[in-house]
Design a protein around this motif. Sequence first.
Motif: not given
Length: 391
Positions: A69, A215-216, A218-219, A222, A337-338, A341-342, A345-346
Amino acid sequence: MATSTHPTTAADHGPPSVLRRMWVWAAAHAVDDFYQGLVPASVPYFVLERNYSYVAASGLTLAATLGSSLPQPPIGVAVDRLRLPRLAAAGVLLAGAGFALSGTAGSYALVWLLLLLSGGGVAMFHPAAGKAAREAAGDSVTGMSVFAAGGSVGFFLAPVLATPALVAWGAAGTVVFLPPAVLVAFVLARNARRARDGVAAAAGPAHWRPFAVLTAISVVRSAVFSAVATFIGLYWIRHLDASQPMAGAALACFLGGGVAGTLLGGRLADRIGLVRTVQLGALLVTPMLVGLRLAPGALLPLPFAVLAGLTLNVPFAVVVRLGQDYLPGRPGTAAGVTLGLSVSAGGLLTPVFGLAADAHGPQAVFTLLCFVPALAYALGLFLTPPPERST
């Protein structure tokens, strides 16, 4: 007559060429995410064989998650600036080698380090592959959905293939999973050597505000996906009083629905648009989760498990593509990111649902999950259509 047949022949040869390139990247994505799925599937065997504590066991998953991540955004920036055509091949090889060697390592610290490196290989793959897949797909969201679905297939196959190998050979059986990484790395490196660097990058300003909203979303997506995948088996066993094979079937239904939803999302986006598809997926997943939570018995909730996985993954490939449209000229960064990372992060939010499960049982997790997608839908209302691309 000759002039009327020539255009048809040329047109017939165009789409299959693009589709073939997408299947190569889909297969590579499947192998890469296969190693992500192998880590949680193998942790119980490390615990049983080496008497690791639950904290130590969670540390192994954390190592792979951190490795996959945190590096992805800077790797995405490097891919956009330097291109790095062989980075995807190197990433798959590192992901496979790190995991394959982890079972042969003696000390816990070395196992942890190898899984961290395996996660780092995953981080190397996603931005580079996401950029290359976008170039291969062109304007087709369906093409990107084929690439994204490959990752879902790999994650789905991991526990299916890991169980017989690890049962037969124990933790050391991880070495049998090295060949797919070597093969895919060879194919990608060969393709990179033959590929031309003449693909023009999209031009235009970056639209960071809608990208942050995306991105939010996607989090949130996830986090729901990881929570369902983690607790659905326990929900079937401890709340629905089902057998372990039935619990495994529930997880398979959910993950299989996710593969179908990823492919469906691409086709929907080509028809109704990217933003509407993201909003639709966030809206439809709630009634499916409610049905899963309220349906009695061990059999009636299974169709809702399929539909929950399907609707939850409808926006998956679309989010990746939309992120690249918001950041024209930065497809590697957007994918890092999508797609990376996201999503990780999820997954890091899963322990929050674990606290609810410890306090009130796994059914509490699914009660909470009925409300979480509303946040993704509310965020989706702030999305704007991406600007027209220029080259």
